[in-house]
Each structure stands twice: as structure tokens, then as C-alpha cells.
Design a protein around this motif. Structure first.
Motif, short mmCIF file in Angstrom:
data_model
loop_
_atom_site.label_atom_id
_atom_site.label_comp_id
_atom_site.label_asym_id
_atom_site.label_seq_id
_atom_site.Cartn_x
_atom_site.Cartn_y
_atom_site.Cartn_z
N LYS B 88 -0.46 5.98 -1.37
CA LYS B 88 -1.16 6.07 -0.08
C LYS B 88 -2.36 5.13 -0.02
O LYS B 88 -2.97 4.97 1.04
N GLY B 89 -2.75 4.56 -1.16
CA GLY B 89 -3.98 3.76 -1.22
C GLY B 89 -3.88 2.47 -0.42
O GLY B 89 -2.82 1.86 -0.34
N CYS B 90 -5.02 2.05 0.15
CA CYS B 90 -5.02 0.90 1.04
C CYS B 90 -5.55 -0.35 0.36
O CYS B 90 -5.69 -1.38 0.98
N HIS B 91 -5.87 -0.28 -0.92
CA HIS B 91 -6.46 -1.43 -1.61
C HIS B 91 -6.23 -1.28 -3.11
O HIS B 91 -5.95 -0.19 -3.59
N LEU B 92 -6.37 -2.38 -3.83
CA LEU B 92 -6.40 -2.29 -5.30
C LEU B 92 -7.83 -2.03 -5.71
O LEU B 92 -8.76 -2.50 -5.07
N ASP B 93 -8.03 -1.28 -6.79
CA ASP B 93 -9.38 -1.17 -7.33
C ASP B 93 -9.39 -1.72 -8.75
O ASP B 93 -8.34 -2.01 -9.33
N GLU B 115 -2.31 -10.31 -6.12
CA GLU B 115 -1.95 -10.22 -4.71
C GLU B 115 -2.32 -8.82 -4.23
O GLU B 115 -1.67 -7.84 -4.58
N ASN B 116 -3.36 -8.74 -3.42
CA ASN B 116 -3.85 -7.44 -2.98
C ASN B 116 -2.92 -6.84 -1.94
O ASN B 116 -2.03 -7.50 -1.42
N VAL B 117 -3.11 -5.57 -1.64
CA VAL B 117 -2.36 -4.89 -0.58
C VAL B 117 -2.65 -5.60 0.74
O VAL B 117 -3.79 -5.96 1.01
N GLY B 118 -1.61 -5.83 1.55
CA GLY B 118 -1.81 -6.49 2.84
C GLY B 118 -2.67 -5.63 3.75
O GLY B 118 -2.21 -4.59 4.25
N ASN B 119 -3.93 -6.04 3.94
CA ASN B 119 -4.90 -5.21 4.65
C ASN B 119 -6.17 -6.05 4.76
O ASN B 119 -6.69 -6.51 3.76
N LEU B 120 -6.65 -6.25 5.98
CA LEU B 120 -7.84 -7.09 6.14
C LEU B 120 -9.14 -6.30 6.10
O LEU B 120 -10.19 -6.85 6.38
N VAL B 121 -9.06 -5.02 5.77
CA VAL B 121 -10.29 -4.21 5.82
C VAL B 121 -10.74 -3.81 4.41
O VAL B 121 -11.71 -4.35 3.89
N CYS B 122 -10.01 -2.87 3.80
CA CYS B 122 -10.51 -2.22 2.59
C CYS B 122 -10.65 -3.13 1.37
O CYS B 122 -11.62 -3.00 0.63
N PRO B 123 -9.71 -4.03 1.10
CA PRO B 123 -9.85 -4.82 -0.13
C PRO B 123 -11.15 -5.63 -0.19
O PRO B 123 -11.58 -6.03 -1.27
N ALA B 124 -11.80 -5.84 0.97
CA ALA B 124 -13.06 -6.61 0.97
C ALA B 124 -14.13 -5.93 0.12
O ALA B 124 -14.97 -6.60 -0.47
N ALA B 125 -14.10 -4.61 0.07
CA ALA B 125 -15.21 -3.87 -0.57
C ALA B 125 -15.02 -3.70 -2.07
O ALA B 125 -15.95 -3.30 -2.76
N PHE B 126 -13.82 -3.99 -2.59
CA PHE B 126 -13.55 -3.68 -4.00
C PHE B 126 -13.48 -4.95 -4.85
O PHE B 126 -12.54 -5.72 -4.76
#
Lengths: 113, 217
Positions: B88-93, B115-126
Motif C-alpha cells: 500500500k506504500g506510496c514511496h520507497l524509504d 527506480e522509485n514508485v511512480g508518484n510525484l508527491v511522496c518520494p520527494a520527502a524521503f
């Protein structure tokens, strides 16, 4: 964004600190959240109660201190307040801004029992 | 009252720092590729792996919510790859990446593409411990993405504008898009590429070579 995982991060820190600072229950949590941190405060409050359920922070109240975004305009060499990363400088209209604050996501303090 | 004064993502940042140390010790140059789903990240990556194999040791960590299809596409190029399914996670940590690096064990001196999860929001913070975040935006997505999703474009050091071979069929103002990206991030470097036609890819490879050298000079 991922307010649920941010709340999980908060609870992890609270639980790790419980052993070090010797408390068993948390009544109030104070956070500092910057305007440019990407956190949706209403969503955070919504997730917080759910994530705290069955932890030492169950039923605690959440207080959020919002920190405004600040930046340095490289054209006019002065500090200013911004509400978003794509704001221009209100004085000269330039986008050559260096964000200097407002992206914090911190746990400040707790009221404990 | 108890003072805490800790960053909420502090734990992630500690794992990221450990990853970064691990990469530095082995001269591994890690790039965190971020984009929305469908920007052509995996195609860009398979072409890059194909063109750079034999020159530089390469390895890939693939992040997706479900399936290992991408890792299979990557392994078909001959590069070692490992899939992380975030569920369910929206980003890699950084913790997930640390474990993936342990199993993948990239060779010293490798370029490691995450290659991060396709998502322009959450991966920015990690922070994952990477040397650079590279944002990929395809011209089929709309030129205003950099100001709609400013955090991601602010976090990236390089912006690859992909699928430029499709420009004749679209109403996409490249200059306007770059202007939007620079409003958010005045320092961001921008390259126009097509992973399908190969246009601009040599510039991307040159960037990898020189950034890698600088990192481990």
C-alpha cells in the motif's frame, strides 16, 4: 502526501523516547510543521487518532505550530516570506529564491503522565 | 512536559545516512529516479542499461506497489535487479533500500539506479542515501507539472524531459515547462531526451559519467 506514515513516524519517536525519558502515557503532542513541508495538516490530524489507537499516545491531543515558508531573494538580497516553492519575489518578481525555512516536520514536546 | 525536538522523518534520515556511507565506501553512485507513473522510467532505464553495459557496472532497485514485471524487464538487459513491492506504500524509504542493497550487493564502482514508485508527491520527502534525485517528466503529461508538484521538482538536481519524439503531435510548450521547473528550482539542470528514438541520450550518459567521477573523485 503520506500523512499516515508521518503519523507512524511520530508514534515511533514517542515510543522510543518513552523508555529514555521514563513516561507511560502521552496526553498532548506538540508538532512544528512548515508551510513548505508538503504536509496536509487536516489529513495529519485525521490520521493521528487512528495511528495512536492502542499505543501510549492513544487519545492524546495534537497541537500543530505552523511555520511560514521563508526564502532569500538572490536578486534583491533580502529575506522574504513565501507560501509556495514557485512564488516569485514580491519586490522584484524574480524566481531566483533560495528557500531558507518552512520545510520542517518536527516533534517539539509532549505532555506526559 | 518532555522535550523531544526530533525530526519526524529522523529515523528515515538515519537509515539514509547509513546507505550513503555504504555507497561511499564502495564508490557506488546511486541515483533516485522519480516521476509519475507512465513517464517512461523503465524504458529509459532499459535503454540506459543496454547502452552503458560493458562500460560501467550497473545495478537496479525497482520500486512498485505490486508485481515484479519491471525487475524482469530490467534483468532481461543483463543488469542485476531487485524488486521492492511497497504494497500500500506510496514511496520507497531508506530502510527498504538498505535491505535491498544488502541482497543485491552491487559491485564496487557501480552505478545504482533506484527506480522509485511512480508518484510525484511522496518520494520527494524521503532521502534514500542517493547522490542525486533525477526527475523524469514526459511531454505527454502537461507542462505545468513542475508547479503542480513543486516539492518533487525542487528536490531533483536533474530533470529529464522524456518522449520528445512525440512533440510534433502534442501541444506542449517545452520552454514554458522549463520556465516552470526553474521557478521552483533555479539550479535544476534540464535535458530533452527520447528513450525511444535515442535523441539526447548521449547527454544523459555524459551527465552520469561526470557526476559519478565528481562524486568519487
Amino acid at each position: 502526501m503520506h500523512e499516515m506514515s508521518i503519523c507512524e513516524g511520530i508514534v515511533q519517536v514517542i515510543e522510543a523516547q518513552a523508555a529514555l525519558q521514563n513516561y507511560q502515557r502521552v496526553k498532548t503532542v506538540w508538532l512544528e510543521i512548515g508551510a513548505l513541508s508538503g504536509v496536509e495538516i487536516e489529513a495529519l490530524k485525521f490520521c493521528f487518532d487512528a495511528v495512536c489507537h492502542d499505543t501510549i499516545a492513544a487519545g492524546s491531543s495534537l497541537h500543530i505550530c505552523e511555520v511560514p515558508g521563508s526564502a532569500w531573494c538572490m536578486q534583491c538580497a533580502r529575506a522574504l516570506t513565501v507560501t509556495a516553492r514557485y512564488d516569485p519575489c514580491p519586490n522584484c518578481g524574480s524566481y531566483q529564491l533560495q528557500v531558507t525555512g518552512g520545510d520542517e516536520m518536527r516533534i517539539k514536546e509532549l505532555e506526559v503522565a | 512536559m518532555v522535550k523531544i525536538e526530533q525530526d519526524i522523518l529522523g529515523k528515515n534520515d538515519q537509515y539514509a545516512a547509513a546507505n550513503r556511507r555504504h555507497f561511499a565506501e564502495r564508490a557506488i553512485f546511486a541515483l533516485n529516479l522519480v516521476s509519475s507513473p507512465g513517464s517512461g522510467k523503465t524504458s529509459l532505464l532499459t535503454r540506459t542499461l543496454h547502452d552503458l553495459s560493458g562500460e560501467i557496472p550497473l545495478a537496479v532497485i525497482e520500486g512498485d506497489q505490486e508485481t515484479s514485471q519491471d525487475a524482469e524487464r530490467i534483468r532481461a538487459t543483463g543488469a542485476p535487479a531487485i524488486q521492492i513491492n511497497t504494497g500500500k506504500g506510496c514511496h520507497l524509504d531508506a530502510h527498504m533500500v538498505g535491505h535491498a542493497v544488502e541482497s543485491l550487493a552491487p559491485a564496487s564502482g557501480s552505478v545504482l539506479f533506484i527506480e522509485n514508485v511512480g508518484n510525484l508527491v511522496c518520494p520527494a520527502a524521503f532521502d534514500l542515501g542517493e547522490a542525486h534525485k533525477v526527475a523524469i517528466l514526459s511531454v505527454t503529461e502537461g507542462e505545468d507539472k513542475p508547479i503542480k508538484y513543486p516539492d518533487m521538482f525542487y528536490a531533483a538536481d536533474l530533470l529529464l524531459l522524456n518522449k520528445i519524439d512525440l512533440l510534433p503531435y502534442l501541444q506542449f510548450d517545452v520552454e514554458r515547462c522549463i520556465d516552470f521547473a526553474r521557478r521552483v528550482n533555479p539550479q535544476v539542470e534540464v535535458m530533452r531526451i527520447s528513450a525511444t528514438s535515442g535523441e539526447g541520450m548521449s547527454q544523459w550518459y555524459e551527465w552520469i559519467r561526470s557526476a559519478r567521477e565528481q562524486r568519487h573523485a
